[in-house]
Design an enzyme around this catalytic site. Structure first.
Site, PDB file in Angstrom:
ATOM      1  N   TYR A 108      -3.833  -0.264  -1.171  1.00 12.63           N
ATOM      2  CA  TYR A 108      -2.389  -0.159  -1.413  1.00 12.63           C
ATOM      3  C   TYR A 108      -1.832  -0.054  -0.016  1.00 12.63           C
ATOM      4  CZ  TYR A 108       2.380   0.777  -2.840  1.00 12.63           C
ATOM      5  OH  TYR A 108       3.838   0.929  -3.021  1.00 12.63           O
ATOM      6  N   GLU A 197       5.910  -3.858  -0.211  1.00 14.12           N
ATOM      7  CA  GLU A 197       4.433  -3.613  -0.810  1.00 14.12           C
ATOM      8  C   GLU A 197       3.640  -4.653  -0.271  1.00 14.12           C
ATOM      9  OE1 GLU A 197       4.603  -0.784  -4.893  1.00 14.12           O
ATOM     10  OE2 GLU A 197       4.900  -2.927  -4.860  1.00 14.12           O
TER      11      GLU A 197
END
Ligand code: GDP
Ligand code: MN
Length: 386
Positions: A108, A197
């Site tokens: 992530y 993101e």
């Protein structure tokens, strides 16, 4: 302001972030053609603003064009429902067809503004993929952070630390990892994002580092400075009432209850909603008509609220400071004439010219209109009427 994954990945790719080749299509036939051009296996992905697509079945790995056709047909003819969409889900109009890769590990990488430290923060985790919300809630220590100096941006020593936290600091991985982190920071800062993101960033079975997903939210208050970002705006998923309110300069948010609210000032609007709930009702919307509300704005607010079939009653709560109560009363009377009040409308006015406003309302004898002496009285009356 949200933009789609395909738009975000174009911005990231232009900033040097490695992404797999992909095409955007709007039909199942288009998806099949894209698959043939890309070759091998592909991933078909619904282009909607909500996340949780993977778990909802709107990200599909397809081995051949027949599977691609079935996946695309499914996505374009069903609404996607995920924890981020609400029970009605969202319609899918566009699909991304991307070359599939064999994933060895998922990471992530994200960036937001840290409101406490007043600067952007980059976050990484070895535990990327579709469970990142769980990781954040249960094991926050698995997310490693670096705070960016607002003017100096992401420094190389921070890139090294973050790469090491992901275990991507070996020479064969570091170059692509560094390009990804610096590219993400570059896009975030340059376009004044509020969130960026890459989840997942992956290492493929053959050792490449690639961004498989891309999400970018831009700061609404900065979008005016970025015409290139404004051009990416897609309002097709926006609530039609919210779109209409915005065009009229009203700040309106649709909710699930049945008591419409017309209020001036965001704080007063929040207090009004609290009081409605305290007296057992459920607000149908948040609406701030603005401190300097005009008659036209007030009439449009009534049109929007009364067009909502859930609405069984309306509470008008205006404090006449900059706006004058008599002007609001006149707007109410013309709204009643023009739109017609098909449900009870409870009015609480206070402030500048309130005496004249009360007289105007009394004389107009608007059917369905009830006046209240104070805010609690108004909340009680509208809850009882509904
Ligand atoms: P989201 O669920 O809306 O965040 O959609 P993502 O784009 O992140 O896709 C969900 C998941 O699909 C990812 O976490 C990956 O596990 C998987 N996925 C996406 N693209 C590929 C691919 O090319 N190959 C493989 N094996 N998995 C993929
Ligand atoms: Mn994702």
């Amino acid at each position: 302001m949200k933009i789609h994954e395909y738009q975000s990945r174009q911005l990231l790719a232009a900033a040097g972030v490695p992404v797999p080749p992909a095409e955007v299509v709007e039909t199942a036939a288009g998806a099949v053609e894209a698959h043939r051009r890309i070759g091998g296996r592909v991933v078909v992905k619904a282009q909607v603003f909500a996340g949780g697509r993977g778990k909802a079945g709107f990200v599909r790995l397809c081995a051949d064009p027949r599977e691609t056709e079935a996946a695309a047909t499914f996505m374009l003819s069903n609404r996607m429902i995920s924890p981020q969409t609400g029970p009605a889900g969202v319609a899918v109009r566009k699909l991304l067809v991307a070359a599939a890769v064999d994933v060895a590990a998922e990471y992530y990488v994200g960036m937001v503004i840290d409101r406490t430290r007043l600067c952007p923060v980059m976050m990484v985790s070895r535990e990327g993929g579709v469970e990142i919300e769980e990781v954040a809630a249960r094991r926050p220590e698995a997310i490693v952070k670096e705070w960016l100096h607002p003017h100096l941006g992401l420094q190389l020593y921070q890139v090294r630390r973050l790469a090491a936290a992901m275990g991507l600091d070996a020479p064969d991985r570091f170059k692509d990892c560094a390009a990804t982190l610096t590219g993400l920071a570059d896009v975030f800062l340059r376009h004044e994002a509020s969130l960026a993101e890459i989840n997942p960033l992956v290492v493929t079975a053959d050792g490449r580092v690639l961004a498989l997903d891309a999400k970018l939210n831009l700061d609404d208050n900065a979008v005016f400075r970025h015409p290139e970002i404004q051009a990416l705006y897609d309002d097709s998923e926006e609530n039609p009432a919210e779109r209409r309110a915005r065009a009229a300069g009203l700040s309106y948010i649709a909710l699930d209850g049945n008591i419409g609210c017309v209020v001036n000032g965001a704080g007063l609007a929040m207090a009004t909603m609290d009081l409605i709930k305290l007296h057992g009702g459920e607000p149908a919307n948040f609406l701030d008509v603005g401190g300097s509300v005009t008659p036209e704005g007030a009439v449009e607010a009534f049109r929007i609220i009364l067009a909502d079939p859930k609405v069984r009653g309306v509470l008008v709560n205006i404090f006449g400071g900059i706006a004058k109560c008599d002007l609001i009363a006149e707007a109410l009377i013309s709204a009643a004439r023009e739109v017609g009040f098909n449900v009870p409308v409870v009015v609480r006015l206070e402030g500048t010219n309130v005496q004249r406003a009360r007289r105007l309302l009394e004389e107009a004898r608007v059917p369905g209109l009830l006046t209240a002496t104070d805010l609690t009285d108004a909340a009680r009356k509208v809850c009882a009427a509904v």
